[in-house]
Design an enzyme around this catalytic site. Structure first.
Site, short mmCIF file in Angstrom:
data_model
loop_
_atom_site.label_atom_id
_atom_site.label_comp_id
_atom_site.label_asym_id
_atom_site.label_seq_id
_atom_site.Cartn_x
_atom_site.Cartn_y
_atom_site.Cartn_z
NE ARG A 155 -2.13 -7.44 -4.79
CZ ARG A 155 -2.59 -7.62 -3.63
NH1 ARG A 155 -2.20 -7.44 -2.60
NH2 ARG A 155 -4.03 -7.93 -3.56
CB SER A 202 -4.31 -6.77 3.88
OG SER A 202 -4.03 -5.52 3.73
CG HIS A 259 -1.95 -0.98 1.23
ND1 HIS A 259 -2.04 -1.78 2.27
CD2 HIS A 259 -2.79 -1.54 0.41
CE1 HIS A 259 -3.14 -2.69 2.13
NE2 HIS A 259 -3.73 -2.46 0.94
CE LYS A 265 -22.53 -10.62 8.10
NZ LYS A 265 -22.99 -11.81 7.36
O1 PNS Z 1 -8.39 -3.23 -0.06
P1 PNS Z 1 -9.63 -3.87 -0.60
O2 PNS Z 1 -10.30 -4.65 0.19
O3 PNS Z 1 -9.04 -4.53 -2.19
O4 PNS Z 1 -10.44 -2.37 -1.25
C1 PNS Z 1 -11.63 -2.88 -1.94
C2 PNS Z 1 -12.42 -1.41 -1.92
C3 PNS Z 1 -12.67 -0.94 -0.53
C4 PNS Z 1 -11.92 -0.55 -2.93
C5 PNS Z 1 -13.96 -1.91 -2.64
O5 PNS Z 1 -14.43 -2.73 -1.96
C6 PNS Z 1 -14.84 -0.90 -2.87
O6 PNS Z 1 -14.77 0.19 -3.47
N1 PNS Z 1 -15.88 -0.95 -1.82
C7 PNS Z 1 -16.97 0.27 -1.48
C8 PNS Z 1 -18.31 -0.25 -2.01
C9 PNS Z 1 -18.56 -0.18 -3.53
O7 PNS Z 1 -18.39 0.98 -4.14
N2 PNS Z 1 -18.76 -1.21 -4.23
C10 PNS Z 1 -18.83 -1.24 -5.50
C11 PNS Z 1 -17.51 -1.57 -6.35
S1 PNS Z 1 -17.69 -1.44 -7.98
#
Ligand code: PNS
Length: 172
Positions: free
Chosen positions: A97, A135, A21, A45
């Site tokens: 990645r 992560s 990150h 959750k």
């Molecule tokens: O670190 P991550 O878990 O890969 O991040 C994923 C994240 C937070 C970017 C994605 O889950 C997200 O954008 N969540 C917000 C809900 C949302 O907008 N959902 C529709 C995505 S197209």
């Protein structure tokens, strides 16, 4: 006066922040005037770290990046596309990645642009020495007592060690 600086959003769960990150955030600061690291309030959750803990870790760790004054750490809930619009950001930065990640990330990028026509996504290729970090794997290694050297910043390694000592086992 109108603010014409270009804001990019680096969204994520950051549960926890990794050196991957940090690599992506650093690269984003070289491309954009301002970067908002947007921590998703409730990923899944049961995140390992609370939103307050994740934000504190990200704040502490990005403070070491050159030009840290152009980085802000924020939280968001709900749709990322809405957050990008609310912040009047030019778009989203995501690390890419591997080719395996591309199809899901491209789908998300297209969906976000469908929801907010102004929401572009820029994919940044990480440095090879951090490209294998995630992560999820960090949580698993921490839960099994493995070395986190080179994977996470020292503050995150300390937080993971403390979590393991006080509430074993770490949920992966
Ligand atoms: O670190 P991550 O878990 O890969 O991040 C994923 C994240 C937070 C970017 C994605 O889950 C997200 O954008 N969540 C917000 C809900 C949302 O907008 N959902 C529709 C995505 S197209």
């Amino acid at each position: 006066m109108t603010d014409t600086s270009r804001l990019a959003v680096c969204p994520g769960s950051f549960d926890p922040l990794t050196n991957g990150h940090l690599d992506m955030i650093t690269r984003a600061t070289r491309l954009f005037d301002r970067v908002a690291v947007a921590v998703l309030t409730n990923p899944g959750k049961h995140p390992l770290f609370t939103i307050g803990e994740r934000v504190a870790m990200v704040r502490q760790c990005v403070s070491g990046i050159a030009d840290a004054h152009r980085i802000e750490v924020d939280t968001f809930d709900g749709l990322l596309a809405d957050y990008v619009q609310r912040r009047q950001a030019v778009g989203v930065v995501r690390g890419l990645r591997s080719t395996a990640e591309f199809s899901e990330e491209a789908q998300m990028a297209m969906m976000n642009r469908h929801l907010n026509v102004g929401c572009e996504t820029v994919f940044l290729v990480p440095s090879p020495d951090v490209a294998f970090i995630s992560s999820r794997l960090v949580r698993e290694i921490a839960s099994l007592g493995g070395s986190l050297d080179g994977l996470v910043p020292p503050a995150v390694a300390t937080a993971l060690a403390e979590r393991r000592a006080s509430y074993p086992p770490i949920r992966v």
